[in-house]
Design an enzyme around this catalytic site. Structure first.
Site, PDB file in Angstrom:
ATOM      1  N   HIS A 236     -36.425  58.286  25.472  1.00  0.00           N
ATOM      2  CA  HIS A 236     -37.773  57.729  25.471  1.00  0.00           C
ATOM      3  C   HIS A 236     -37.656  56.302  24.934  1.00  0.00           C
ATOM      4  O   HIS A 236     -36.594  55.711  25.018  1.00  0.00           O
ATOM      5  CB  HIS A 236     -38.744  58.615  24.686  1.00  0.00           C
ATOM      6  CG  HIS A 236     -38.378  58.823  23.254  1.00  0.00           C
ATOM      7  ND1 HIS A 236     -37.596  59.880  22.839  1.00  0.00           N
ATOM      8  CD2 HIS A 236     -38.684  58.131  22.149  1.00  0.00           C
ATOM      9  CE1 HIS A 236     -37.458  59.803  21.524  1.00  0.00           C
ATOM     10  NE2 HIS A 236     -38.094  58.758  21.075  1.00  0.00           N
TER      11      HIS A 236
ATOM     12  N   CYS B  73     -37.318  64.820  27.388  1.00  0.00           N
ATOM     13  CA  CYS B  73     -37.211  65.628  26.172  1.00  0.00           C
ATOM     14  C   CYS B  73     -37.762  67.050  26.364  1.00  0.00           C
ATOM     15  O   CYS B  73     -37.186  67.826  27.094  1.00  0.00           O
ATOM     16  CB  CYS B  73     -37.902  64.885  25.020  1.00  0.00           C
ATOM     17  SG  CYS B  73     -37.202  65.284  23.425  1.00  0.00           S
TER      18      CYS B  73
END
Lengths: 478, 253
Positions: B201, B100
């Site tokens: 994630h 990210c």
């Protein structure tokens, strides 16, 4: 004295005799339609009718909540924060009701604007008027600006700001900004009651035009010395340096300062000292020179009680009365609930984010000496669809102390992986609530206690299963 | 020849206090435990602001996502302190897992909605632009790594950045479910040398133990390790399989 305050409140209801003005016709229609929806929803057995009626009424009159709130003879209290809203609202309601006031509150954890509206509708009469003295509303952090603008509360409590459900709310920072804008818009007659121990809440409070009432814990003996992994607001808002903590109570709440002296915990106006914890059963503390004993457990509940006490004082309740009244309070629905089954004690505790989970685990393992656990993880909208936060919870606390751990909920398999990497041996994951309960009961001896730590809808699922087996009442009856 | 001392495996966690919002600790724990279970001496070095200590010892770096406020603090430190030793370590064969925000910062730049450019450290050939809609939900990817078994990766995405790959980077995989890098080309993540960038994630590695092992093995090749002993991954793969089943269910609706 208690009766007189109730009588006084009722005496204020003279507005009843005013002729119905044209603009209230819309409100009355909205109230009646909303109430009808609630009755239908309960009759069809689809739930407690806790939000849909609000939805219907607001469609007819978008200002219905604002109008109903102005019917209250005394005013409102609004409670927000990541953890503890329901318990604190329950405590404030309990205190006000004991003083003889009629209180309207959104009890079932329906904390969006529709839930607050539905609660107000529920206590409105056939003429569309709300018959109550106080409103006590728990409000979701993201809904706060709207709720505060409509309700115009006398007191607004901000309990804490932890990381919670990033998929739904955006990040901590945008939530903090929303709360800041809501509190900045409060009139001078309104009091903001804020947690000084929470760095992100303190930052909000220090920027307000009118100084807030600060509350905080003051007892180093119950503190941890290191920040847990779930801590998330720990840099100075001015210079960006990592904050130094002298004490950590819950999550990132504690006694902190910036190493460059740019920012520090505001001095609390009201504190809890001499805190004595006794598992999930009870705690005692001194708040504003008054000794409090309460049948709620865990350090996180010390914050909730302190916040409720600060609110009560702001609304004019006497400390001695509050201490007496708090002795007999019950836990809010599902926040902490005890039940018996075949001689086993089940302790059901809502645990919905890293800060909350770490505290319920700490209480269950260290204080209550728990050995048998069910950990329920769901990923519905109300739980947060992203379950990555379980990796920030210190399940390592269970290591070598837990004898039985059942991973449960729709994401039981993720929980099983989490426990494996925490070094905690677990039973096979059980996504189906009935099977999870069976597995727990089978492994728990008669007379022993099992702790069921669950996210919001995992708790609802387990509770529904318990109801089906006749162990507890449905929630809209409690 | 019997070894008197256990072989080390070292994880370097970039900004553990600031870049840790999506349960990133799960990735760290997975790398460490899986090395430990195989008899390595697993070590964690926390690389906070201002430090570059022991970066040369690191086998796998982890660089996670943060909130905007924290990411700005990290950005300054990355340019001032971490960039040169990080580049040196990667040249020496260390691996990087960037998720990210970390993924974006390792690329050429991040362009905001107003057109403002924030240069990254250009370690990987990717660039990112702000998008309007946030991509949130489960992700299933068919991975572009031959040795992986199973071939799938599962995770959860939550980002508004649109990342586009240049010729030097290749996609980590093709999305079966979810939006991936940019929601338009059907690709997720990137691989460039020993650097792996992704939006997944959840945490990523606990439910993808085969990817964790890929990272461990790739970084230890330079220390003469070519095989990792097998572990019992039934618990991890059962959780992996649940996400695959959900994805199938979602697609058939």
């Amino acid at each position: 004295m208690l009766d007189r305050s109730g009588a006084r409140s009722r005496a204020l209801g003279v507005k009843d005799k005013k002729p119905i003005r044209k603009k209230s016709i819309r409100k009355t229609a909205a109230v009646l339609a909303g109430k009808a929806t609630g009755a239908l929803s309960r009759a069809s057995g689809r739930g407690g009718g806790t939000t849909l009626p609000g939805d219907v009424a607001r469609a007819i009159d978008p200002r219905v909540l604002s109008k109903l709130a102005s019917d209250l003879t005394q005013g409102s209290v609004v409670i927000t924060g990541t953890n503890g809203k329901t318990t604190t609202a329950r405590l404030v309601t309990w205190l006000l009701e004991g003083a003889g006031y009629r209180v309207v509150s959104n009890r079932a954890g329906a904390n969006l604007i529709f839930g607050a509206t539905a609660a107000a509708l529920n206590k409105a009469g056939p003429d569309g008027r709300l018959r109550a003295d106080w409103g006590v509303f728990e409000i979701d952090e993201a809904s706060l600006p709207k709720a505060v603008a409509e309700i115009q509360p006398k007191a607004t409590l901000v309990l804490n700001l932890f990381r919670d459900q990033l998929d739904r709310y955006g990040e901590l920072e945008s939530i903090a900004k929303k709360i800041e804008s809501a509190l900045s818009a409060l009139p001078d007659s309104s009091t903001a009651i804020l947690n000084a121990d929470d760095p992100r809440v303190a930052e909000i409070g220090l920027g307000l035009p009118k100084p807030p009432l600060w509350f905080g814990l003051d007892d180093i003996r119950v503190a941890m010395h290191d920040l847990p992994h779930a801590a998330d607001a720990r840099t100075c808002p001015k210079c960006g340096a990592s904050l130094h903590f002298d004490a950590v109570y819950v999550g990132h709440d504690g006694v902190y300062e910036c190493p460059n002296h740019d920012f520090a915990r505001p001095t609390p106006n009201i504190t809890a000292t001499n805190i004595k914890l006794d598992g999930f059963e009870r705690f005692s503390a001194d708040i504003a020179k008054t000794h409090i004993e309460i049948p709620l457990g865990g350090l996180y509940n010390t914050y909730n009680v302190l916040a409720a006490f600060a609110a009560g004082r702001t609304l004019g309740l006497k400390p001695k009365y509050m201490a007496e009244r708090l002795r007999n309070v019950e836990a809010a629905f599902g926040r902490q609930e005890r039940m018996e089954f075949r001689g086993r004690h089940l302790n059901l505790v809502l645990s919905k984010n890293p800060a909350g989970f770490n505290e319920t685990l700490r209480t269950a393992v260290d204080l209550a000496k728990g050995t048998n656990f069910l950990i329920g993880l769901n990923d519905r909208k109300a739980d947060g669809t992203d379950v990555s936060w379980i990796w920030d919870v210190d399940f390592e606390q269970l290591k070598a102390k837990a004898k039985v751990v059942v991973p449960a909920g729709s994401r039981a398999h993720d929980m099983a992986v989490r426990l494996k990497y925490a070094g905690v041996p677990a039973e096979p994951p059980q996504a189906e609530p009935g099977r999870a309960l069976d597995s727990l009961i089978k492994a728990t001896n008669e007379g022993d206690t099992a702790h069921l730590l669950c996210t919001y809808t995992a708790m609802l699922d387990l509770r529904a299963e318990l109801v089906r087996r006749g162990w507890a009442k449905p929630y809209w009856e409690t | 020849m019997p070894r008197s001392k256990k072989q080390a495996f070292t994880v370097g966690w970039l900004y553990p206090d600031l870049m840790n919002i999506y349960g990133d600790r799960g990735n760290i724990l997975t790398l460490l435990k899986r090395a430990e279970w195989r008899g390595f001496e697993a070590k964690l070095i926390e690389l906070g602001r201002g430090t570059t200590q022991q970066m040369e010892e690191v086998d796998v770096f982890f660089f996670g996502g943060g909130q905007d406020r924290e990411q700005a603090l990290v950005y300054a430190d990355l340019l001032e302190f971490k960039q040169p030793p990080l580049e040196q370590a990667v040249r020496n064969g260390a691996g990087v897992l960037a998720v990210c925000g970390g993924y974006q910062l390792l690329g050429h730049y991040y362009q905001t909605a107003d057109g403002e450019l924030f240069p990254g450290i250009a370690m990987i050939d990717v660039k990112t632009e702000a998008g309007k809609r946030r991509f949130i939900g489960d992700v299933v990817v068919d991975a572009n790594i031959d040795t992986l078994n199973p071939k799938t990766l599962v995770g959860f995405e939550n980002h508004s950045g649109r990342t586009f790959l240049g010729p030097k980077a290749r996609p980590l995989g093709k999305t079966r479910l979810g939006s991936g890098n940019n929601g338009s080309d059907g690709m997720e993540g990137c691989l460039q040398g020993t650097v792996l960038g992704t939006y997944m994630h959840g945490s990523l590695l606990p439910k993808n133990p085969h990817l964790a092992d890929y990272l461990i093995r790739s970084a230890l090749i330079r220390r003469g390790v070519d095989e990792l002993s097998p572990l019992d991954d039934s618990v991890e793969l059962a959780a992996h399989e649940r996400i695959l089943q959900r994805a199938q269910h979602a697609q058939s609706r």
